[in-house]
Design a protein around this motif. Sequence first.
Motif, PDB file in Angstrom:
ATOM      1  N   ALA A 198      39.108  37.532  40.594  1.00  0.00           N
ATOM      2  CA  ALA A 198      37.273  38.087  40.845  1.00  0.00           C
ATOM      3  C   ALA A 198      36.592  38.037  39.438  1.00  0.00           C
ATOM      4  O   ALA A 198      35.565  38.270  38.875  1.00  0.00           O
ATOM      5  N   ALA A 199      38.081  38.977  39.011  1.00  0.00           N
ATOM      6  CA  ALA A 199      37.551  39.681  37.754  1.00  0.00           C
ATOM      7  C   ALA A 199      37.167  38.742  36.235  1.00  0.00           C
ATOM      8  O   ALA A 199      35.794  39.143  35.581  1.00  0.00           O
ATOM      9  N   ILE A 200      38.141  37.850  36.669  1.00  0.00           N
ATOM     10  CA  ILE A 200      37.317  36.199  35.305  1.00  0.00           C
ATOM     11  C   ILE A 200      36.305  35.005  35.982  1.00  0.00           C
ATOM     12  O   ILE A 200      36.714  34.334  35.549  1.00  0.00           O
ATOM     13  N   GLY A 201      35.730  35.344  37.092  1.00  0.00           N
ATOM     14  CA  GLY A 201      34.930  34.659  37.247  1.00  0.00           C
ATOM     15  C   GLY A 201      35.367  33.411  38.542  1.00  0.00           C
ATOM     16  O   GLY A 201      34.525  32.391  37.936  1.00  0.00           O
ATOM     17  N   ARG A 202      36.094  33.729  38.722  1.00  0.00           N
ATOM     18  CA  ARG A 202      36.985  32.378  39.583  1.00  0.00           C
ATOM     19  C   ARG A 202      37.201  32.012  40.877  1.00  0.00           C
ATOM     20  O   ARG A 202      38.555  31.875  41.232  1.00  0.00           O
ATOM     21  N   ALA A 203      36.707  32.950  41.201  1.00  0.00           N
ATOM     22  CA  ALA A 203      36.802  33.191  42.755  1.00  0.00           C
ATOM     23  C   ALA A 203      35.152  33.564  43.539  1.00  0.00           C
ATOM     24  O   ALA A 203      34.990  34.543  42.865  1.00  0.00           O
ATOM     25  N   ARG A 204      35.131  33.191  44.731  1.00  0.00           N
ATOM     26  CA  ARG A 204      33.943  33.444  45.386  1.00  0.00           C
ATOM     27  C   ARG A 204      34.511  33.685  46.891  1.00  0.00           C
ATOM     28  O   ARG A 204      35.466  33.107  47.469  1.00  0.00           O
ATOM     29  N   LEU A 205      34.146  35.030  46.535  1.00  0.00           N
ATOM     30  CA  LEU A 205      34.687  35.586  48.446  1.00  0.00           C
ATOM     31  C   LEU A 205      34.352  35.645  49.221  1.00  0.00           C
ATOM     32  O   LEU A 205      32.994  36.255  49.165  1.00  0.00           O
ATOM     33  N   ALA A 253      40.301  23.710  43.134  1.00  0.00           N
ATOM     34  CA  ALA A 253      40.213  24.057  43.686  1.00  0.00           C
ATOM     35  C   ALA A 253      40.872  24.614  45.421  1.00  0.00           C
ATOM     36  O   ALA A 253      41.465  23.692  45.717  1.00  0.00           O
ATOM     37  N   CYS A 254      40.868  26.305  45.390  1.00  0.00           N
ATOM     38  CA  CYS A 254      41.894  26.356  47.018  1.00  0.00           C
ATOM     39  C   CYS A 254      41.033  27.239  47.779  1.00  0.00           C
ATOM     40  O   CYS A 254      40.732  28.220  47.430  1.00  0.00           O
ATOM     41  N   LEU A 312      37.284  30.857  48.139  1.00  0.00           N
ATOM     42  CA  LEU A 312      37.305  29.545  46.952  1.00  0.00           C
ATOM     43  C   LEU A 312      38.004  30.585  45.833  1.00  0.00           C
ATOM     44  O   LEU A 312      36.886  31.250  45.493  1.00  0.00           O
ATOM     45  N   PHE A 313      38.643  29.724  45.600  1.00  0.00           N
ATOM     46  CA  PHE A 313      39.253  29.945  44.004  1.00  0.00           C
ATOM     47  C   PHE A 313      39.493  29.024  43.028  1.00  0.00           C
ATOM     48  O   PHE A 313      39.998  27.532  43.881  1.00  0.00           O
TER      49      PHE A 313
END
Length: 269
Positions: free
Chosen positions: A35-42, A96-97, A56-57
């Motif tokens: 999330a901190a590096i902007g690769r997580a949509r929670l 993506a996962c 979504l990662f």
Amino acid sequence: MTLDDAYDNSGHIPDAAAFLDRWADDAADWRGVEAAIGRARLNLPYGGAPRERFDLFLPAGRPEGLAVFVHGGYWLRFGREDWSHLAQGCTAAGWACALPSYTLAPEARITTMTKQIGQAIAAAAEQVRGPIALSGHSAGGHLVARMAMTDAPISEDVAARVVRVVPISPLSDLRPLLETTMNSKLGLDASEAASESPALGDLRDGVSVTTWVGGAERPAFLDQARWLGEAWQTPVRIAQGKHHFDVIDALREPGSAMLRDLLGDSPAA
């Protein structure tokens, strides 16, 4: 007599409670970094119910496709937040996962959960282009196996994108669960146990299925994996020395055989 002991994983794994704590800690740590590096949509919605949400990662570059991991817990416990770290191997391989939650029993029946997972996959598929690969553990293994069936609750467009399914330690025939005390919460009857059993249904054409199970698992789970492989004439791989709680660790490991079965020929899979 019930089959409670046959399907009791925690009671036959030393220090089982430590795994539950470790999963939650590892998931929180990895989710926080992504999330901190902007690769997580929670907390993305796929429906209106409280647990109809998915995380979504994303990989570092354009995703090669969409992987989906569905958690287990006998349809009774856990949520997507407990398993974020299992997306690690997929994103490292360029995929993506998505990890969905679903309504748990006794609030929902298994038939409802199956429909929810179909909705979650469809919603995640709108976010990511390309092929779709599904994995799930235990009850989640059951739910992703259902997605490989001809009567899966997914559209033809989404179904056509599903190329590989890897059920891990799945429940493939639910009829034995009628003889467990957990069924007081699951609410299975003979009809639903049969209709929701992948080992009793038909595999959709064009889907590659590989079932994994730990070699040190309860005999009932080795049977469940074998039943699915025999019914669909698909491979069953046994992870020697692994039990029900650590067999899933391979999803975190770039280059693992389990990850290759899930992602195919992706460079880092």
